[in-house]
Scaffold this active site. Structure first.
Site, mmCIF file in Angstrom:
data_model
loop_
_atom_site.group_PDB
_atom_site.id
_atom_site.type_symbol
_atom_site.label_atom_id
_atom_site.label_comp_id
_atom_site.label_asym_id
_atom_site.label_seq_id
_atom_site.Cartn_x
_atom_site.Cartn_y
_atom_site.Cartn_z
ATOM 1 N N TRP A 1 0.990 -1.122 -0.024
ATOM 2 C CA TRP A 1 0.201 -0.087 0.114
ATOM 3 C C TRP A 1 0.935 1.220 0.059
ATOM 4 O O TRP A 1 2.008 1.409 0.551
ATOM 5 C CB TRP A 1 -0.874 0.055 1.297
ATOM 6 N N GLU B 1 -3.024 -2.939 -2.448
ATOM 7 C CA GLU B 1 -4.253 -2.325 -1.836
ATOM 8 C C GLU B 1 -4.614 -1.097 -2.267
ATOM 9 O O GLU B 1 -3.823 0.070 -2.344
ATOM 10 C CB GLU B 1 -4.056 -2.262 -0.449
ATOM 11 N N LYS C 1 -7.124 2.461 -2.829
ATOM 12 C CA LYS C 1 -7.677 3.565 -1.651
ATOM 13 C C LYS C 1 -8.350 4.696 -2.665
ATOM 14 O O LYS C 1 -7.925 4.976 -3.680
ATOM 15 C CB LYS C 1 -6.645 4.113 -1.010
ATOM 16 N N ASP D 1 -9.582 -3.102 1.443
ATOM 17 C CA ASP D 1 -9.651 -2.357 2.753
ATOM 18 C C ASP D 1 -10.919 -1.793 2.791
ATOM 19 O O ASP D 1 -11.669 -0.999 2.224
ATOM 20 C CB ASP D 1 -8.727 -1.290 3.007
ATOM 21 N N HIS E 1 -11.563 1.816 2.253
ATOM 22 C CA HIS E 1 -10.957 2.671 1.122
ATOM 23 C C HIS E 1 -11.817 2.803 0.091
ATOM 24 O O HIS E 1 -11.448 3.010 -1.210
ATOM 25 C CB HIS E 1 -9.734 1.608 0.893
ATOM 26 N N HIS F 1 -8.675 -6.255 4.425
ATOM 27 C CA HIS F 1 -8.345 -5.272 5.719
ATOM 28 C C HIS F 1 -9.921 -4.807 6.005
ATOM 29 O O HIS F 1 -10.308 -4.014 5.824
ATOM 30 C CB HIS F 1 -7.698 -4.013 5.300
ATOM 31 N N ASP G 1 -11.917 6.928 6.393
ATOM 32 C CA ASP G 1 -10.992 5.851 6.633
ATOM 33 C C ASP G 1 -10.511 5.899 8.032
ATOM 34 O O ASP G 1 -9.234 5.993 8.240
ATOM 35 C CB ASP G 1 -9.913 5.783 5.397
ATOM 36 N N ASP H 1 -10.497 4.122 10.587
ATOM 37 C CA ASP H 1 -9.730 2.758 11.144
ATOM 38 C C ASP H 1 -10.389 2.482 12.653
ATOM 39 O O ASP H 1 -9.452 2.389 13.503
ATOM 40 C CB ASP H 1 -8.279 2.957 11.208
ATOM 41 N N ASP I 1 -7.106 -4.262 9.990
ATOM 42 C CA ASP I 1 -6.555 -3.074 9.813
ATOM 43 C C ASP I 1 -7.046 -1.796 10.420
ATOM 44 O O ASP I 1 -7.848 -0.936 9.878
ATOM 45 C CB ASP I 1 -6.225 -2.636 8.406
HETATM 46 C C1 RNT Z 1 -3.742 2.729 4.663
HETATM 47 C C2 RNT Z 1 -3.977 1.521 4.478
HETATM 48 C C3 RNT Z 1 -2.859 0.484 4.923
HETATM 49 C C4 RNT Z 1 -2.405 1.028 6.523
HETATM 50 C C5 RNT Z 1 -1.543 0.000 7.175
HETATM 51 C C6 RNT Z 1 -0.695 0.410 8.389
HETATM 52 O O1 RNT Z 1 -4.901 3.153 4.423
HETATM 53 O O2 RNT Z 1 -4.906 0.876 5.057
HETATM 54 O O3 RNT Z 1 -3.187 -0.843 5.060
HETATM 55 O O4 RNT Z 1 -3.649 1.073 7.216
HETATM 56 O O5 RNT Z 1 -0.641 -0.606 6.100
HETATM 57 ZN ZN ZN Z 2 -5.635 -1.159 4.962
#
Ligand code: RNT
Ligand code: ZN
Length: 424
Positions: free
Chosen positions: A189, A230, A232, A263, A266, A290, A298, A300, A330
């Protein structure tokens, strides 16, 4: 009646109720053995890493917020925390490392210099626990990423630096997989993108494509490592264009036989990852997930048992995609007990899978194919209040981990005895 007896009794009743709709709870519990969620190591220390004593997450449009006491400061503390987390989770997990978490022995080792030796102690650690490792290149929190570009950089020196980093990370991943006897998923990523409207979108994307081709040139056996990329939609400070968009990586993955990493945070807020699984798997062999909980962006947040996570699990189980989907987490929340964050988030994901395994899918599909959509809707609603908790508690009992809310007290004790003694 003792707690154990109560759990067993409740399970026997639940088993009968599920059997009445054609679901075998014992078989579902057995199937849970196929699930190994990859725990992201970075929830222990807010994505800091061990490159320097005061390393912090920087740039890249991702952010941890909060300063709850007890963050892991050393590799030993991180390992102790992960052991604690795994002791409170049923089933087997994997561990997902980032390149910044090497065992650098107090030396500064730049990203284009890392080697297997910096990760050997992690491999040994994983081996001793009988778990697999996954890995990530760390293309952020670094001076050479400060201008917002890494693999898509037009600064050739920086671009080459990041290509070298990814190459080394892949070599390390292959060795992890080889030594541990389970393929290591290496995820790439990058934060690359622009705050304001760019002109040369194509130039950045062509550069990223070229850099990936270079970084992925060396082929490794699939039994050792697999590459994921990955995508986004945007990040804070990177609002106008993300080089590695979903279109870009889906195309790259299909053309180059790579895994696409989805993810949950994303995509645009009304898109759901669960719906993407059966689309992507028509054209790529495997996926990496993720699993996280985006709140407005995003962000998290810690995963909870919500409809988005349920659809992901249901789609995987319904279609027998367990062996084609690598499930990782994640999230990074620094505002609550970090160990608690892992346990709540991982258990939520596990619960979603168990619920999916307790679905009478065949019956539902028959209703759907017969056009009985009221009946389908009604069944889906009724399933939500079936005695799932009794099956879950029994699963925890079988696995020798706390059932119900019993893990809360254990985490409070760990906080008192260990986390609170760490000064930041
Ligand atoms: C960032 C991505 C990525 C990170 C990690 C730490 O938007 O989601 O995967 O969160 O690699
Ligand atoms: Zn991620």
């Amino acid at each position: 009646m003792s707690k154990t007896e109560l759990i067993k009794k409740a399970y026997e009743l639940a088993k009968e109720q599920y059997a009445a709709i054609g679901v075998d709870t014992d078989a579902a519990l057995k199937k849970m053995g196929e699930l190994a969620i990859s725990l992201h190591c970075w929830q222990t220390d807010d994505v800091g890493g061990f490159e320097t004593p005061d390393a912090e997450l920087g740039g890249g449009g991702i952010k941890t917020t909060g300063n709850y006491p007890g963050k892991a400061r050393t590799i030993e503390e991180m390992r102790a925390d992960l052991d604690k987390v795994m002791s409170l989770l049923p089933g087997k997990q994997r561990l997902n490392l980032h390149a910044i978490y090497g065992d650098f022995g107090g030396e500064f080792v730049d990203r284009d210099q890392i080697e297997v030796k910096h990760f050997q102690s992690w491999i040994d650690w994983a081996k001793a626990r009988g778990i697999g490792l996954d890995f990530n290149a760390t293309c952020f929190s670094h001076p050479k990423a400060e201008d917002g570009f890494t693999l898509s950089s037009k600064n050739e020196g920086n671009r080459k630096f990041w290509v070298e980093h990814v190459k080394r990370c892949r070599a390390i991943s292959a060795e992890m997989g080889k030594q541990l006897g389970t393929p290591c998923v290496h995820n790439t990523w990058i934060p690359d993108g622009t705050k304001d409207i760019p002109v040369d979108r194509n130039g950045y994307r062509a550069t990223l494509r070229k850099s990936l081709d270079e970084a992925f040139a060396e082929e490794y056996p699939k039994e050792f490592m697999k590459d994921a990329v990955e995508s986004k939609v945007f990040g804070i400070g990177v609002e106008s264009m993300t080089v590695g968009s979903h279109d870009f990586y889906l195309g790259y993955a299909i053309k180059n036989n790579k895994l696409i990493c989805l993810d949950s945070g994303h995509f645009h807020p009304t898109e759901v990852v669960g719906d993407k699984i059966s689309s992507c798997l028509q054209f790529v062999d495997e996926l990496l997930l993720h699993v996280t909980r985006p709140v407005r962006w995003d962000s998290d947040h810690v995963v909870t048992l919500n409809e988005d996570v349920q659809l992901i699990a249901s789609e995987i189980v319904r279609n027998d995609f367990m062996s084609r989907v690598n499930v990782g987490l994640d999230f990074f929340d620094a505002s609550i007990n970090r160990i608690g964050a892992y346990v709540v988030g991982t258990r939520a994901a596990q619960k979603a899978f168990l619920i999916a395994m307790l679905e009478p899918t065949k019956t539902l599909v028959e209703l759907e194919e017969a056009g009985q959509n009221f009946e389908r809707l009604a069944m889906l609603e009724e399933l939500k209040t079936m005695p799932f908790a009794a099956v879950w508690d029994y699963y925890c009992l079988q696995e020798g981990v706390p059932s119900g809310a019993d893990y809360i007290a254990e985490i409070q004790q760990y906080e008192k005895e260990t986390l609170r003694k760490r000064s930041s």
